[in-house]
Design an enzyme around this catalytic site. Structure first.
Site, short mmCIF file in Angstrom:
data_model
loop_
_atom_site.label_atom_id
_atom_site.label_comp_id
_atom_site.label_asym_id
_atom_site.label_seq_id
_atom_site.Cartn_x
_atom_site.Cartn_y
_atom_site.Cartn_z
N ASN A 94 -6.18 -1.40 -1.14
CA ASN A 94 -6.60 -2.92 -1.07
C ASN A 94 -7.76 -3.12 -2.57
O ASN A 94 -8.33 -2.21 -2.74
CB ASN A 94 -7.54 -3.41 0.14
CG ASN A 94 -6.81 -3.40 1.10
OD1 ASN A 94 -5.47 -3.41 1.26
ND2 ASN A 94 -7.26 -3.46 2.43
N ASP A 96 -9.30 -5.91 -2.81
CA ASP A 96 -10.54 -6.71 -2.46
C ASP A 96 -11.89 -5.92 -2.09
O ASP A 96 -11.64 -4.75 -1.92
CB ASP A 96 -10.49 -7.53 -1.00
CG ASP A 96 -10.15 -6.85 0.14
OD1 ASP A 96 -11.01 -5.82 0.49
OD2 ASP A 96 -9.05 -6.78 0.83
N HIS A 114 -5.68 1.32 -5.99
CA HIS A 114 -4.94 0.33 -6.78
C HIS A 114 -5.82 -0.43 -7.54
O HIS A 114 -5.54 -1.56 -8.16
CB HIS A 114 -4.18 -0.43 -5.95
CG HIS A 114 -2.94 0.02 -5.27
ND1 HIS A 114 -2.06 -0.59 -4.15
CD2 HIS A 114 -2.41 1.05 -5.65
CE1 HIS A 114 -1.11 0.34 -4.15
NE2 HIS A 114 -1.24 1.49 -4.78
N CYS A 178 -15.45 -3.66 -27.57
CA CYS A 178 -14.81 -3.77 -28.58
C CYS A 178 -14.08 -5.17 -29.09
O CYS A 178 -13.47 -5.41 -30.30
CB CYS A 178 -13.50 -3.02 -28.40
SG CYS A 178 -13.61 -1.49 -27.79
N GLY A 213 -2.75 -0.90 8.76
CA GLY A 213 -2.24 -2.10 8.23
C GLY A 213 -1.58 -2.04 6.80
O GLY A 213 -1.81 -2.75 5.71
N THR A 214 -0.78 -1.07 6.84
CA THR A 214 0.11 -0.91 5.54
C THR A 214 1.62 -0.92 5.94
O THR A 214 1.85 -0.04 7.05
CB THR A 214 -0.31 0.07 4.55
OG1 THR A 214 0.48 0.11 3.45
CG2 THR A 214 -0.44 1.68 5.18
N ALA A 257 -5.47 -4.99 13.70
CA ALA A 257 -6.68 -4.06 13.30
C ALA A 257 -8.07 -4.39 13.84
O ALA A 257 -8.68 -3.24 14.18
CB ALA A 257 -6.48 -3.90 11.92
P1 OAD Z 1 1.95 -5.55 2.89
O1 OAD Z 1 1.89 -6.73 2.87
O2 OAD Z 1 2.99 -4.69 2.30
O3 OAD Z 1 1.86 -4.86 4.58
C1 OAD Z 1 0.73 -5.25 5.48
C2 OAD Z 1 1.25 -4.59 6.67
O4 OAD Z 1 0.04 -4.97 7.73
C3 OAD Z 1 2.32 -5.01 7.19
O5 OAD Z 1 2.98 -4.04 7.86
C4 OAD Z 1 1.77 -6.10 8.52
O6 OAD Z 1 2.46 -5.98 9.77
C5 OAD Z 1 0.57 -5.56 8.71
N1 OAD Z 1 -0.57 -6.29 9.38
C6 OAD Z 1 -0.61 -7.66 8.91
N2 OAD Z 1 -1.62 -8.27 9.57
C7 OAD Z 1 -2.19 -7.21 10.30
C8 OAD Z 1 -3.22 -7.31 11.30
N3 OAD Z 1 -3.98 -8.17 11.74
N4 OAD Z 1 -3.67 -6.12 12.07
C9 OAD Z 1 -2.68 -4.88 11.67
N5 OAD Z 1 -1.79 -4.90 10.72
C10 OAD Z 1 -1.59 -6.17 10.07
O7 OAD Z 1 0.57 -4.81 2.61
P2 OAD Z 1 0.29 -3.24 1.86
O8 OAD Z 1 1.15 -2.28 2.54
O9 OAD Z 1 -1.25 -3.01 1.70
O10 OAD Z 1 -0.02 -3.05 -4.53
O11 OAD Z 1 1.13 -3.15 0.41
C11 OAD Z 1 0.98 -2.23 -0.26
C12 OAD Z 1 0.83 -2.42 -1.90
O12 OAD Z 1 2.04 -3.62 -1.94
C13 OAD Z 1 -0.46 -3.35 -2.36
O13 OAD Z 1 -1.48 -2.68 -2.54
C14 OAD Z 1 -0.05 -4.05 -3.45
C15 OAD Z 1 1.28 -4.63 -2.94
O14 OAD Z 1 2.24 -4.69 -4.03
C16 OAD Z 1 -0.03 -3.76 -5.85
O15 OAD Z 1 -0.44 -4.78 -6.06
C17 OAD Z 1 -0.11 -2.51 -6.71
#
Ligand code: OAD
Length: 269
Positions: A94, A96, A114, A178, A213-214, A257
C-alpha cells in the site's frame, strides 16, 4: 484456531486492509482499475506522455488517503508488535500512510515495497521528498495545497511552488535540489519494487507468514506465500475472497480485515 508460538513473523498487506478505512482497492468492483486504465496513470510511459493526467490521479489518491483513518486491522498489527519475545516485520504494497499513522511510536515500521503516496522524487538526481500536495483538486483544477519538505527539512510553502512553478508542461513544481521535474515516489508497472533483497531474506527466514487483503495478482508480492511456504514457514491468508495461491496457504481465513486481523493476532498472544 491456536497456532504458534512463532519467533519470526512476516506480514504482507495489500489494499484490502485499508478498504474499510474508505480507500479504494484496485480490483474489487468500483476499484481504481475499473475507473482508470492503469496504462494511462501508472506507468513511466504514461507519465512521459501526460504528466498532468498522472498527477491528477495521484492528487485524487492523496486527497482520499488524507481523509481516511487507520482501522482496527492496522491498529491490531501495532498492538501485536508490542508483544515481547518475537520479531515482527511488516511489508506493505500500500502507498497510503495508514500503517504509519496507526503507529506513531514506530513499533512496526513498514517496508513500503510500492513506494509512498506522500513522497515525490526528483527526476534528475533521485532525491526523495516528503510531499503531500494535491496539485489538483477533485474537479481536476490546478490547486496546489499541502506541504513539500526539502532535503534540508525546511518546509516549502505554496509560494515556493509558485515561485519555481513550472515549466514542466506548465503545472508542476520543480525539485528543490535540481530544479527538475518531480514524480510520485511510487513503483509503476514495469518498475522494480523497493527493498526486494531485504524482503527475500525476511521471507526465507520467517516462521509465520501472514498475507492480508491482497488479491495475489501482482508479482513479486504474489509470489511471497510460495517463497515463505517453501522455506518452511506456516502460512496464513486473511482475505475477503479466495486468492490463486491456495496451494501455498496452510490456513485461509475468509472475512473482513477489521474483524479477522484483530481476532487472529489476539489468538497468537
Ligand atoms: P487488489 O485490489 O488487487 O486486491 C484487494 C484484495 O483485498 C481483494 O482480494 C479483495 O477481495 C480483498 N479485500 C477487499 N476488501 C477487504 C476487506 N475489507 N477485508 C479483507 N480483504 C478485503 O489490491 P492489491 O492486492 O493490494 O500496485 O493490489 C496489488 C497491487 O496492484 C497494488 O499495490 C497496486 C496494484 O496495481 C501498484 O500500483 C504498483
Amino acid at each position: 484456531m491456536k497456532l504458534g508460538p512463532f519467533k519470526k513473523i512476516v506480514i504482507l498487506t495489500g489494499a484490502g486492509i485499508s478498504a474499510e478505512s474508505g480507500i479504494n482497492t484496485f480490483r474489487d468492483s468500483n476499484g481504481l482499475w475499473e475507473q482508470h486504465r492503469m496504462e494511462d496513470v501508472a506507468t513511466p510511459e504514461a507519465f512521459k506522455r501526460d504528466p498532468q493526467l498522472v498527477w491528477r490521479f495521484y492528487s485524487m489518491r492523496r486527497i482520499q488517503a488524507a481523509q481516511a483513518h487507520p482501522n482496527r486491522a492496522h491498529e491490531a498489527l501495532v498492538k501485536f508488535a508490542k508483544t515481547p519475545g518475537q520479531e515482527i516485520h511488516l511489508i506493505t504494497q500500500n502507498v497510503d500512510d495508514l500503517h504509519h499513522r496507526a503507529d506513531p511510536t514506530d513499533h512496526l515500521p513498514p517496508l513500503c515495497m510500492h513506494g509512498s503516496l506522500n513522497q515525490s522524487r526528483c527526476m534528475n538526481c533521485g532525491t526523495i521528498y516528503f510531499d503531500d500536495h494535491a496539485y489538483f483538486d477533485l474537479k481536476g483544477d490546478y490547486a496546489p495545497q499541502g506541504t513539500i519538505l526539502c532535503s534540508s527539512s525546511q518546509k516549502a510553502s505554496v509560494d515556493y511552488l509558485h515561485h519555481y512553478k513550472l515549466d514542466y508542461r506548465d503545472f508542476l513544481p520543480l525539485s528543490p535540489c535540481c530544479k527538475a521535474a518531480i514524480r510520485p515516489h511510487i513503483v509503476w508497472f514495469g518498475e522494480i519494487p523497493f527493498h526486494m533483497t531485504k524482503i527475500n531474506n525476511l521471507l526465507t527466514d520467517a516462521d509465520l507468514f501472514v498475507s492480508i487483503g491482497t488479491s495475489g495478482q501482482v508479482y513479486p508480492a504474489a509470489g511471497f506465500l510460495q517463497i515463505a511456504k517453501m522455506s518452511g514457514a506456516t502460512t496464513v491468508c486473511i482475505n475477503k475472497e479466495e486468492i490463486p495461491q491456495s496451494q501455498w496457504i496452510d490456513h485461509f481465513i475468509q472475512g473482513h480485515a477489521s474483524v479477522e486481523v484483530p481476532k487472529f493476532f489476539e489468538s497468537l498472544t
